[in-house]
Design an enzyme around this catalytic site. Structure first.
Site, PDB file in Angstrom:
ATOM      1  N   CYS A 402      12.724   0.533  26.026  1.00 28.03           N
ATOM      2  CA  CYS A 402      12.951   1.944  26.348  1.00 28.03           C
ATOM      3  C   CYS A 402      13.082   2.742  25.055  1.00 28.03           C
ATOM      4  O   CYS A 402      13.907   2.405  24.199  1.00 28.03           O
ATOM      5  CB  CYS A 402      14.224   2.104  27.184  1.00 28.03           C
ATOM      6  SG  CYS A 402      14.040   1.513  28.881  1.00 28.03           S
ATOM      7  N   ASP A 446      16.653  34.550  -8.905  1.00 30.05           N
ATOM      8  CA  ASP A 446      16.715  35.944  -9.328  1.00 30.05           C
ATOM      9  C   ASP A 446      18.065  36.162 -10.031  1.00 30.05           C
ATOM     10  O   ASP A 446      18.999  35.375  -9.852  1.00 30.05           O
ATOM     11  CB  ASP A 446      16.590  36.844  -8.096  1.00 30.05           C
ATOM     12  CG  ASP A 446      16.603  38.319  -8.458  1.00 30.05           C
ATOM     13  OD1 ASP A 446      16.039  38.665  -9.503  1.00 30.05           O
ATOM     14  OD2 ASP A 446      17.188  39.110  -7.697  1.00 30.05           O
ATOM     15  N   ASP A 643      17.088  38.025  -3.383  1.00 27.72           N
ATOM     16  CA  ASP A 643      17.668  38.843  -2.312  1.00 27.72           C
ATOM     17  C   ASP A 643      16.975  40.180  -2.126  1.00 27.72           C
ATOM     18  O   ASP A 643      17.411  40.995  -1.325  1.00 27.72           O
ATOM     19  CB  ASP A 643      19.160  39.098  -2.591  1.00 27.72           C
ATOM     20  CG  ASP A 643      19.372  40.125  -3.691  1.00 27.72           C
ATOM     21  OD1 ASP A 643      18.533  40.181  -4.615  1.00 27.72           O
ATOM     22  OD2 ASP A 643      20.365  40.872  -3.624  1.00 27.72           O
TER      23      ASP A 643
END
Length: 749
Positions: A402, A446, A643
């Site tokens: 199974c 950044d 961002d």
């Protein structure tokens, strides 16, 4: 897309606990006329159906019910609604360094249909809303257990009808399982766990092992029930987030307050939050100052003091003073709602390992049937034993084979990992991102708003013939009422130092130079060094000090009182408090880092030197994208963190784009992941989460296949039979699920 005849409808599906359940439902629903696509999130318990014309809800309900699940329609979202609405965002939503507003593109549908939950005529327990013991699976398992106990009692009292009693007990559990197997076969999924179970149980009856068959079915149902309980727990970890937001809020209107439902709040509404209350919406404080417990949302253990102008999150707790807050996001767009939406969308996308396991299980189940048939027939045909013995072993192999534990091994871990990350503010858009993040070798960051706070702060105040406090006081007097970032920095420093701010008269800005006015009858001018030099003499020592500040990336303002220099104030966008620790942790993991910024070389170099990171400065958005591609050509797996809008091209080009903090909507849409609360240490934490999840998946697959291998050998050797075989599968499923659920407690370092 503006075709009104095309839409998407979401359904809540009850009893769907693993990937094999999802496959059966997807195959059944996708065969219906008018259905163009079916997307299923097992962990969220939802199904999204794309359809042409009206949604065939009746046909969908019948197909899903026939497979043994319950269904309720959540709502319809027309395609054109996905990007049509514009929303205003407060500080918690975006950081816009150019003072421009950005339209919302995250794609939420806010029509009344989405708020509608239309029950399709099923009792609510089947939709996983009630206690687990009142679910359909629990009722069936209890009924089967009671029938089996009754059969044992009857067998002891009336042995002559014991066989029939066990047959009846078997039917209680097996008939629903066989019905589901038959329905799945008719709707395109012939090889299922139910198929294997039905063949094994019926075969056991024919060779006289009725008691064992009944016990095997009961153990199978117990395993399914435990799997369902674990799935409920995983879903609850996300639904609990929604419970963080209070149901009501105190709104101030025309000088009076009244209690309203929190989901009725509109952008611009004013709400009062008393000490001890949870904040009902994302917003900005316009009156008051208080310590906020943000642990439920951000995971931060210590309360954070916030005052006028600071952004606040829905679900955080106000601890010690009354606050007046202006709402900046509707209920459907607040921080908690966005987290839930992103996680549910992520859970609908499959990781590469999960897709491989799905493909593998498609061939695996028929192979198990074939192996079981060969074990049952070939040895006795060759004269190597009794037919009954080998058929028994063949049936046991069906149970051992199974695929449930194997199929659930990956999605359970992925769902738990996504949920654990979301609760810590780490949002990953899909299992592929979660799985792949562990391969990152270089992180490009950044500067402004990512490595730094994104707003200048006063770093140095030097008095010339006057105390530093007096210099700060005069400068703050001139800047009162200004929204310029440098003015806000001076006012914030004056407030923090407790410096009195006297009133200024005739204050005005002098274009390109500074601001002038009268303070206490004295003419005061706060200007750039060049403009100040036109009015007063700057000493050589002062010029050297200004040059040194400039070399450190600081902006310098000179205060002139009368005709004399009174002092200088230096300001800089400072690194986030955790930036150094985060970069050190990445380095310890063998991951390289580089700063990519559009800022000037001097400022960038000064920040980079303090952080110990290499710097590429003066970059345009296409320059950042080009550098990311250059790193990739060198064989690096690059994660880009940013961002702003200028980061979007590089975020899209990177192997993994990570939006920092609230970020702009463009950055959030472009990125593969988001760090919701602006902690730089969350970057290595996200990579660590990926490694933890993949380690958990490896453990799960090893347990699932290892137990099957052991019991396959012992079954063929005649050591174990049907009971141990189903216990192996049920036990493996429980172990795998429990191991995956451990990830829900993940907190990072």
């Amino acid at each position: 897309m503006n075709d009104a005849s095309t839409g998407k409808t979401r359904f809540r599906v009850g009893g769907m606990d693993c990937a094999s359940c999802a496959t059966k439902i997807e195959n059944a629903v996708s065969r219906l006329p008018g259905i163009t696509d079916v997307g299923i999130s097992v962990s969220a318990g939802t199904m999204t159906v794309s359809h042409e014309g009206a949604v065939p809800s009746g046909e969908i309900s019948r197909q899903v019910k026939a497979l043994g699940y319950s269904v309720a329609m959540l709502g319809t979202a027309r395609q054109q609604d996905r990007h049509g609405d514009k929303h205003e965002h407060g500080p918690s939503r975006s950081h816009d360094h150019a003072d421009h507003a950005h339209g919302h593109s995250a794609g939420h549908s806010h029509g009344s249909d989405d708020a509608r939950a239309t029950n399709a005529g099923h009792d609510h327990f089947d939709l996983d809303d009630g206690p687990w013991w009142q679910s359909r699976k629990a009722r069936l398992t209890i009924a089967c257990g009671v029938a089996l106990v009754a059969a044992y009692a009857i067998g002891l009292l009336l042995p002559q009808i014991g066989h029939w009693a066990f047959l009846a007990a078997l039917a209680v559990g097996l008939v629903p399982v066989a019905r589901r197997a038959f329905a799945a076969a008719l709707t395109g999924t012939p090889f299922t766990i139910e198929t294997l179970m039905t063949i094994a149980a019926v075969g056991a009856v024919f060779i006289g092992a009725t008691e064992e068959a009944a016990m095997v079915v009961l153990l199978f149902l117990i395993g399914e029930l435990l799997e369902g309980v674990a799935a409920r727990r995983a879903r609850a970890s996300i639904r609990d987030l929604a419970d963080l937001v209070p149901k009501t809020a105190l709104v101030e209107e025309a000088g009076a307050t009244r209690e309203v439902p929190a989901d009725s709040l509109r952008i611009g509404s004013l709400i009062l939050v008393r000490p001890g209350d949870r904040i009902a919406a994302d917003g900005v404080i316009i009156e008051g100052s208080s310590a906020l417990d943000e642990a439920p949302v951000t995971g931060e253990s210590a309360p954070k003091t916030k005052g006028v102008g600071d952004a606040v999150f829905a679900g955080t707790i106000n601890t010690d003073a009354v606050l007046k807050i202006r709402v900046t996001a509707a209920a459907a767009d607040n921080t908690i709602a966005r987290v839930i939406k992103l996680v549910e969308e992520a859970q609908e996308s499959k990781a590469p390992t999960e897709r491989f396991i799905d493909r593998f299980s498609t061939y695996y189940t028929p192979l198990v049937l074939l192996v079981g048939a060969l074990v049952a027939t070939v040895p006795p045909l060759l004269g190597l034993g009794q037919w009954s013995d080998w058929i028994y072993k063949g049936l046991a192999i069906l149970l051992i084979g199974c695929p449930c534990a194997l199929v659930i091994s990956t999605p359970a871990a992925i769902a738990a990992g996504l949920s654990a990350g979301a609760r810590r503010g780490l949002l990953l858009k899909g299992g592929a991102v979660l799985e792949g993040m562990r391969r990152v070798t270089t992180v490009a960051l950044d500067k402004t708003g990512t490595l730094t706070e994104g707003k200048p702060v006063v770093t140095d105040v030097i008095g010339v013939g006057r105390p530093e406090a007096k210099v700060l006081s005069l400068a703050a007097a001139l800047e009162t009422g200004s929204n310029h970032p440098l003015a806000l920095a001076i006012l914030a420093r004056a407030k923090a130092d407790g410096v009195p701010v006297p009133p200024a008269s005739a204050a005005k800005a002098v274009a390109g130079k500074g601001v002038t006015g009268k303070v206490g009858g004295e003419d005061v001018f706060l200007a750039s060094p060049g403009a100040a030099g036109e009015m007063a003499t700057l000493s050589a020592e002062l010029k050297d000090q200004i040059a040194a500040f400039n070399a450190d990336g600081k902006t310098v303002s000179v205060l002139v009182a009368g005709k004399e220099v009174a002092g200088i104030i230096a300001m800089r966008d400072e690194p986030r408090p955790d930036a150094v620790a985060a970069l050190a942790e990445l380095k310890a993991q063998g991951i390289g880092t580089v700063m990519l910024t559009g800022d000037n070389e001097a400022t960038a170099r000064a920040i980079g030197k303090g952080l110990g990171i290499s710097v590429r400065a003066g970059l345009m958005p296409d320059d950042k994208q080009r550098i990311v591609r250059e790193l990739q050509q060198l064989g690096q797996v690059v994660a880009k963190v940013g961002d702003g809008i200028n980061d979007a091209p590089a975020l899209a080009a990177a192997d993994f784009g990570i939006a920092m903090g609230g970020g702009t909507d463009v950055a959030l849409e472009t990125a593969d992941a988001a760090i919701l609360h602006g902690r730089v240490t969350d970057i290595p934490a996200m990579i660590a989460l990926s490694k933890s999840v993949m380690g958990n998946i490896a453990q799960n697959i090893t347990m699932a296949l290892g137990l099957k291998a052991v019991f396959l050998v012992t079954t063929i050797a005649g050591i174990t039979g049907l009971w141990p075989a189903i216990l192996a599968d049920t036990g493996a499923t429980v172990l795998v699920t429990a191991n995956a659920m451990r990830l829900l407690a993940w907190r990072g370092r």
